[in-house]
Each structure stands twice: as structure tokens, then as C-alpha cells.
Design an enzyme around this catalytic site. Structure first.
Site, mmCIF file in Angstrom:
data_model
loop_
_atom_site.group_PDB
_atom_site.id
_atom_site.type_symbol
_atom_site.label_atom_id
_atom_site.label_comp_id
_atom_site.label_asym_id
_atom_site.label_seq_id
_atom_site.Cartn_x
_atom_site.Cartn_y
_atom_site.Cartn_z
ATOM 1 N N GLU A 10 0.856 -1.202 0.000
ATOM 2 C CA GLU A 10 0.000 0.000 0.000
ATOM 3 C C GLU A 10 0.889 1.250 0.000
ATOM 4 O O GLU A 10 0.494 2.312 -0.468
ATOM 5 C CB GLU A 10 -0.943 0.010 1.211
ATOM 6 N N HIS A 66 6.903 -26.616 2.732
ATOM 7 C CA HIS A 66 6.081 -27.685 2.170
ATOM 8 C C HIS A 66 5.017 -27.132 1.229
ATOM 9 O O HIS A 66 4.022 -27.795 0.954
ATOM 10 C CB HIS A 66 5.429 -28.495 3.303
ATOM 11 N N LYS A 112 -13.708 1.189 -3.938
ATOM 12 C CA LYS A 112 -14.713 1.502 -2.903
ATOM 13 C C LYS A 112 -15.892 2.229 -3.537
ATOM 14 O O LYS A 112 -17.048 1.946 -3.242
ATOM 15 C CB LYS A 112 -14.102 2.446 -1.845
HETATM 16 O O1 LIG Z 1 -9.016 2.880 9.552
HETATM 17 P P1 LIG Z 1 -9.958 3.126 8.433
HETATM 18 O O2 LIG Z 1 -10.175 4.579 8.163
HETATM 19 O O3 LIG Z 1 -11.255 2.411 8.664
HETATM 20 O O4 LIG Z 1 -9.322 2.540 7.130
HETATM 21 C C1 LIG Z 1 -8.934 1.202 7.026
HETATM 22 C C2 LIG Z 1 -7.947 0.979 5.928
HETATM 23 O O5 LIG Z 1 -8.469 1.427 4.699
HETATM 24 C C3 LIG Z 1 -7.457 2.054 3.932
HETATM 25 O O6 LIG Z 1 -7.659 3.410 3.958
HETATM 26 C C4 LIG Z 1 -7.479 1.648 2.501
HETATM 27 O O7 LIG Z 1 -7.982 0.395 2.251
HETATM 28 C C5 LIG Z 1 -6.165 1.682 4.652
HETATM 29 O O8 LIG Z 1 -5.131 2.530 4.382
HETATM 30 C C6 LIG Z 1 -6.645 1.722 6.059
HETATM 31 O O9 LIG Z 1 -5.722 1.116 6.900
#
Ligand SMILES: O=P(O)(O)OC[C@H]1O[C@](O)(CO)[C@@H](O)[C@@H]1O
Length: 521
Positions: free
Chosen positions: A342, A373, A485
Site C-alpha cells: 500500500e 512444504h 470503494k
Molecule cells: O481505519 P480506516 O479509516 O477504517 O481505514 C482502514 C484501511 O483502509 C485504507 O484506507 C485503505 O484500504 C487503509 O489505508 C486503512 O488502513
């Protein structure tokens, strides 16, 4: 990166390096370990099994100077807005500065300590007056993986009054249902952990958990005894109904994947006690001091990062395997997948130009003896050249004869694998040939405890940062996760209205098949 003076020299050196066999470096220098290892108290980094010579290392160190690594380290530690695309600092190192803590950090430590104390002393009670016995952390990504990895690793040394910990992250709801089946609503506490407090994964699970408590609790005040929030978003925590003393804060200058050092680490403090939690921070702080102050040629974080750059950009290796020889580190690879990919899974420079070189490795891993394994076959005889990190502990986790036996067996296997990968062997037929020449680091820590774990995580964080500086990319944003998202919310609307118009034919086809299957059953 390509404009740095040492780049072209490294390209030339890389071409030469690709022609030699790693084992030849050991034949040429019987004391290669001494020359190609670095240490600080508690840790030795052995990078002698990397395909690198003194000249190549020197040129990599020059590359780091030319990329202004020292200035970038200063910027990071002084709280400059190094995350320019989000206009934020990346202040995770300030969270473990035990000598000079920021007042707001200290304040949250006190709030966290008070909560930990209330749970350990059984003062925090649920709607029926019973004490809390189980804590479920609801969070995803950085709000899950760090605490999950650390508390799994340290399970065996928890403080006597620690509650049982559970982690739930997946929005399909199955994981939560399975956990809830084993728990009693009267004695269960949920931590809703979310930096943004807007993540649908976490909020949907938290709502299901709330409904579960509400099925038993008759009052809202009784229900809210069962929830703690950890977030940077105080207004949303309030809106969700969390009690003021059940709200722990952190700040936008803490990246999600770096947030285990903040109040997101509440489960670590619950398991280890505040003292253990502070030892964890202390270990990371020792690595921070090393990273800031030790010359690059002896600096384990700088060396780890530069070796990775050498492998990725000059020896064309794309894969990185994480191989802890300790089952307690079961979740290390998952944690590092987020930290590394990330952070550095980026295709444009800080100024937004497309890079014309490889950046982040594809990282995966597994507890070493299990991986032997499973996918080691590919490393020994496949067509992919990959780099590996072997992680080993000097001290056994117990002192009986059987402990010693298992520990020695484990060490022997770890060393055997890195040697076999390095040296290879000619077989009696091609099927039994081991080409060798697969590079690896061995990270040898004194023991697996809170402090050394903190040290290891900080080491990887800084190595990731070093690589990002050389690649001229921003390791602290994660725009790549946003598109999926957004589309998920659009598709959810379509599902709820049973409408597939304006969707691509694959999405349409799958949705229609799902609906047909549901109708048949
Ligand atoms: O802590 P939040 O705001 O719920 O986000 C969870 C996760 O989602 C992200 O923003 C992206 O998937 C990560 O960087 C982060 O750790």
C-alpha cells in the site's frame, strides 16, 4: 531515479552481477558474513546471501546520498508534510518517542491506560453488571492487521488479567457471526477501530455487533458500555453514540498502516499491559534512533532498503518472500503486504510523472517451516527469481529439552533453506537440478518479545521509506484503493434496486446468475 549520477553505473554493475553465481561470492571471500552484515543491540542483519559486492554496495550508498536520503529522513522525523498529496506529515515515529512525547500523544496514553486498567480490574461492566471477559476488535487494513499480528505473536506472554482478544475485519459478516457464536453479549466489549470512522467494512460490522448487544440489553446506556471507538474522527464517534470516556483519538498525521503505534494499539495494551505496550514502542524507538543516527553503511534500515532497490531495479527481481521461522509470526506477511504494497505500490513520481522503472515488489509469505512444504518448490526450481527475508530468533521460547530440540530443528531448517537457495546443486538429471543463486536476507533477533517486535516493524517501515526516496514516490498515500470503494457503492445501489442497466456485461452476467441462483433456492 534514473537521473541520479550513480544510476547508470549501477545498471552496468547489475549486468555483470546477473552473470555471476551467488555462491561464487562465498568462494571468493570466506569471511563474507563479517563484511556483509550489520547490527544493533538485539538484531543482526545478514545480507551476505545477496548478490552484491563491496563496489556495488558503495554505489548504492552513493545513490542514496544523491537521492538526498539524509534530508528526507530529517523531513520525516521533523514532522514536515512528506505526504504531499494529502497535505499531511507522516508522524508515526513521534508516537513512539517516549522521551519527548507530544502532549496530545501523552494525553491519549493516559486515557488508554485508564481504559486498560478498568478492563483489567473488572470495573468496566456490561449492561447486566458482569465484567468484560472478551474484546472484539472491529477494523480493517491498518486498523486490524498490526494489532492482529502483534497480539498473535505475543499471546503467550500476556498480562494475567488480559481479556480474550478477537479480531473481525471482513465485511461478509461470516467472521463476526463465527466469533459471536462463541461469546456472551453480557461480557463482550467491541473496539470500533477506524481512522476515518467512515469505512463501510467496519461500520457495517459495528452495526451488526450493536444489534447483537441490543437483542439482550434493554437500555442504550447499557449497550454503549460495550463499545469503545478509536479514530481521528471525534464527531463521527460522538454521532455513533460512543461514551466520551470510551473514545480514543489519534490524528490525521498518522497513516492507517502506521497506526498500530497509536491508540489503534489498544488491544496490544490490553494484552501486554501498559508496560508491555511501552516496551513495544521502545523497541521501535530504538530502531528510529538507529535509522536517524547511524551512518548509512552500517544502518540496517538503509541497507535493507537499498538491497531491495538493487534486487528490484538492477537484478530484475519482482517478488519478495517473507519467511519467519516462528509460528507466532503467522500474520507477519499479511501485515507487511499492506505496509509494503500500500506504501510503494505506486506508478508516478512525487511530481506526478509516470515512472519508467519498477517500484514495489510483490510481497507474500508464510511461516517458514510451512512454506517449505508449499511454495519453496518455486524458489528452488521455478523460473522466477525472487528475494527472501528469513526471520529467526536466537532464544528458544522455553527451556526444556524438547524446547531446545524444536528450536535447533527450526534453526537448522532456516539455515538449510537459505543455503540451499544460495548454493544450489547439480542433479543426476534436470528434474533434480537446483540452480541456486536465489538471494536472501536473514534477520536474526535475540528473542521474540514486545520490544524486538517493535524493532522489527520499525525496521520494515524505514526500509519502505528508503525505497520510496530512491524511487521518488510518496509512500504515505493510498489513492489506489478509492476507485474500488466507489464502484462498490454504485453496484450496491444496483443490487438493491435489482437493476443492471449501464453495467458492463461481466458484472451484469454475474449479478443475473446470482439472482437466478437465489430464485431457484
Ligand atoms: O481505519 P480506516 O479509516 O477504517 O481505514 C482502514 C484501511 O483502509 C485504507 O484506507 C485503505 O484500504 C487503509 O489505508 C486503512 O488502513
Amino acid at each position: 531515479m534514473k537521473q541520479l549520477p550513480s544510476y547508470s553505473k549501477l545498471e552496468e554493475l547489475g549486468l555483470q552481477a546477473k552473470k555471476r553465481h551467488l555462491a561464487s561470492l562465498f568462494n571468493d571471500d570466506t569471511d563474507r558474513f563479517t563484511e556483509f552484515s550489520a547490527k544493533l543491540p538485539g538484531l543482526v542483519l545478514d545480507y551476505s546471501k545477496q548478490n552484491v559486492t563491496q563496489e556495488e554496495r558503495k554505489t548504492l550508498l552513493n545513490l542514496a546520498e544523491e537521492a538526498n536520503l539524509s534530508e528526507w529522513i530529517n523531513k520525516l522525523f521533523s514532522g514536515e508534510k512528506v505526504n504531499h498529496t494529502e497535505d499531511r506529515a507522516a508522524g508515526h515515529t513521534a508516537l513512539r518517542d517516549l522521551k519527548n512525547p507530544k502532549p496530545e500523544v501523552k494525553n491519549e496514553w493516559s486515557k488508554m491506560e485508564a481504559l486498560v486498567d478498568r478492563i483489567h480490574t473488572k470495573q468496566l461492566r456490561g449492561f447486566s453488571g458482569k465484567a468484560i471477559t472478551d474484546v472484539v476488535n472491529i477494523g480493517v487494513g491498518g486498523s486490524d492487521l498490526g494489532p492482529l499480528m502483534v497480539t498473535h505473536a505475543l499471546k503467550g506472554v500476556r498480562t494475567p488479567h488480559a481479556p480474550e482478544l478477537h479480531f473481525v475485519s471482513t465485511l461478509d459478516g461470516k467472521q463476526l457471526q463465527r466469533v459471536l457464536k462463541t461469546l456472551s453479549a453480557e461480557t463482550t466489549l467491541f473496539i470500533v477501530a477506524s481512522k476515518s470512522f467512515t469505512t463501510i467494512d467496519t461500520l457495517s460490522l459495528a452495526k451488526t455487533a450493536k444489534e447483537w448487544i441490543e437483542a439482550y440489553s434493554t437500555t442504550e446506556s447499557g449497550t454503549m458500555q460495550h463499545f469503545i471507538g478509536v479514530s481521528t474522527n471525534a464527531p463521527m464517534m460522538k454521532e455513533w453514540g460512543l461514551l466520551p470516556e470510551h473514545q480514543l483519538l489519534f490524528w490525521d498525521w498518522v497513516g492507517g498502516r502506521f497506526s498500530l503505534w497509536s491508540t489503534i494499539g489498544l488491544t496490544i495494551a490490553l494484552q501486554q499491559g501498559m508496560q508491555g505496550y511501552m516496551a513495544f514502542l521502545q523497541g521501535a524507538n530504538e530502531m528510529d534512533e538507529h535509522f536517524r543516527n547511524v551512518p548509512f553503511e552500517d544502518n540496517v534500515a538503509v541497507l535493507l532498503g537499498l538491497i531491495s532497490v538493487w534486487n528490484i531495479n538492477f537484478l530484475n527481481l519482482a517478488g519478495q518472500a517473507i519467511l519467519p521461522y516462528d509460528s507466532r509470526l503467522k500474520y507477519l506477511a499479511s501485515y507487511l503486504e499492506q505496509l509494503v504494497m500500500e506504501s510503494n505500490g505506486k506508478h508516478v513520481t512525487r511530481s506526478g510523472e509516470k515512472v519508467d522503472y519498477r517500484t514495489c515488489p510483490i510481497l507474500w509469505g508464510e511461516v517458514g517451516p510451512n512454506a517449505q512444504h508449499a511454495f519453496y518448490q518455486l524458489m528452488h526450481q521455478g523460473t522466477e527469481r525472487v528475494m527472501a527475508d528469513f526471520i529467526l530468533y536466537a532464544q528458544a521460547h522455553g527451556n526444556t529439552e524438547r524446547h531446545t530440540f524444536h528450536h535447533n530443528l527450526n534453526i537448522a531448517n532456516c539455515l538449510a533453506q537459505s543455503r540451499a537457495l544460495m548454493v544450489g546443486q547439480k542433479g543426476e538429471n534436470p528434474h533434480k537440478d537446483y540452480p541456486g543463486g536465489q538471494v536472501s536476507n536473514t534477520l536474526l533477533f535475540d528473542k521474540l518479545d514486545a520490544k524486538h517486535l517493535g524493532m522489527m516493524i520499525a525496521l520494515y517501515e524505514h526500509s519502505v521509506f528508503v525505497q520510496s526516496v530512491i524511487w521518488d514516490i510518496n509512500p504515505f498515500d493510498q489513492w489506489g484503493v478509492e476507485l474500488g470503494k466507489k464502484i462498490a457503492m454504485e453496484i450496491l445501489e444496483k443490487i438493491e434496486s435489482k437493476d443492471t442497466s449501464n453495467l458492463d456485461s461481466s458484472t451484469q452476467g454475474i449479478l443475473e446468475t446470482i439472482w437466478n441462483t437465489q430464485n431457484e433456492n
